[in-house]
Design an enzyme around this catalytic site. Sequence first.
Site, PDB file in Angstrom:
ATOM      1  N   LEU A  46       0.776  -1.152   0.075  1.00  0.00           N
ATOM      2  CA  LEU A  46      -0.079   0.008   0.039  1.00  0.00           C
ATOM      3  C   LEU A  46       0.854   1.243  -0.023  1.00  0.00           C
ATOM      4  CD1 LEU A  46      -2.667  -0.866   2.659  1.00  0.00           C
ATOM      5  CD2 LEU A  46      -3.195  -0.424   0.042  1.00  0.00           C
ATOM      6  N   ASP A  47       0.764   2.181  -0.787  1.00  0.00           N
ATOM      7  CA  ASP A  47       1.317   3.283  -0.732  1.00  0.00           C
ATOM      8  C   ASP A  47       1.209   4.129   0.775  1.00  0.00           C
ATOM      9  OD1 ASP A  47       1.636   3.568  -3.583  1.00  0.00           O
ATOM     10  OD2 ASP A  47      -0.276   4.674  -3.922  1.00  0.00           O
ATOM     11  N   PRO A  48       2.325   4.876   1.135  1.00  0.00           N
ATOM     12  CA  PRO A  48       2.503   5.420   2.438  1.00  0.00           C
ATOM     13  C   PRO A  48       1.187   6.121   2.761  1.00  0.00           C
ATOM     14  CG  PRO A  48       4.562   5.668   1.288  1.00  0.00           C
ATOM     15  CD  PRO A  48       3.389   5.171   0.650  1.00  0.00           C
ATOM     16  N   ARG A 180      -5.158   5.278  -8.018  1.00  0.00           N
ATOM     17  CA  ARG A 180      -4.633   6.678  -8.464  1.00  0.00           C
ATOM     18  C   ARG A 180      -4.768   6.807  -9.643  1.00  0.00           C
ATOM     19  NH1 ARG A 180       0.736   7.121  -7.668  1.00  0.00           N
ATOM     20  NH2 ARG A 180       1.146   4.788  -7.355  1.00  0.00           N
TER      21      ARG A 180
END
Length: 321
Positions: A46-48, A180
Amino acid sequence: MARRPKGRFIDGIVLLDKSTGMSSNFALQRVKRFFNANKAGHTGALDPLATGMLPVCLGEGTKFSQHLLDADKRYLVTAKLGERTDTSDSDGEVVQTRAIDFTEAQLLTALDFFRGETQQVPSMYSALKYQGQPLYKYAREGIEVPRESRPITVFELNFIGLEGDELTLDIHCSKGTYIRTIIDDLGEMLGCGAHVIMLRRTQVAQYPYARMVTLEQLEALVAQAHEQQIDPSVLLDPLLLPMDTAVADFPEVNVPDAIAPYLMQGQAVRVPVNADLKTDELVRITLGDIRRFVGIGTMNEDGLLAPKRLIVIHDEPAETD
């Protein structure tokens, strides 16, 4: 003699609820340390910025993490309209600002475009590699490289709400889908631009949302165990899901105890199976009347069960820190 790995031989899956602002690898290492596990791996970063479900496989469970990487995912996402960023999320720099001017009908038409099977060009800010380097490294140097579009499937895309310039959606999608990128593409279709300001993964495969646990909760259990002067595993291990839940959708093939030793040595064995099984179809292997999970395999052209990935049954404890 090879040195045994540090940590316990503990097998299972932790459904971590990752907090925002941390990398998936940082979260993974914390979980590994809390459980004092000899081995750990996550099942899709997962992205930060993102929060939510991050299954962490421990011990022999890491052998089946790929099957969770391939699983469907579900996300709740909030997008800020009117601004486009270089990373397509709020961690990036705003590169364009435009007025928000679309009708409800235009929004619904745009959303419908993303449903079903489509092609998606991955963001430059992704971990996909080009000539051995992650795309995000090129992006940080201002270099754009060619990326091929990839097939994705959006099984569901539900409109949750639009408040001011913030649009919230619920998206159930196939592996490899970049939320995104969906938001960035949607913003361009609407003519105003958009970027992600909140992203939460709410489901991986069929794992229950209610079984998630945060790092703070794990840390509190470790502290509680120390106060009670008991091993932390007493409080932590009940949180583990069985490692075969990673392959729960695979058909089961049960191997009688009498021929189990041959299978566990890597030999293909003949067992009674469902006639509907196809050659080379992945199956979940269990042993004996207790149906103990020992790995996955395939049925070969000769009708034999060929082991593909088997777990190691440990008789001796691993070294501790």
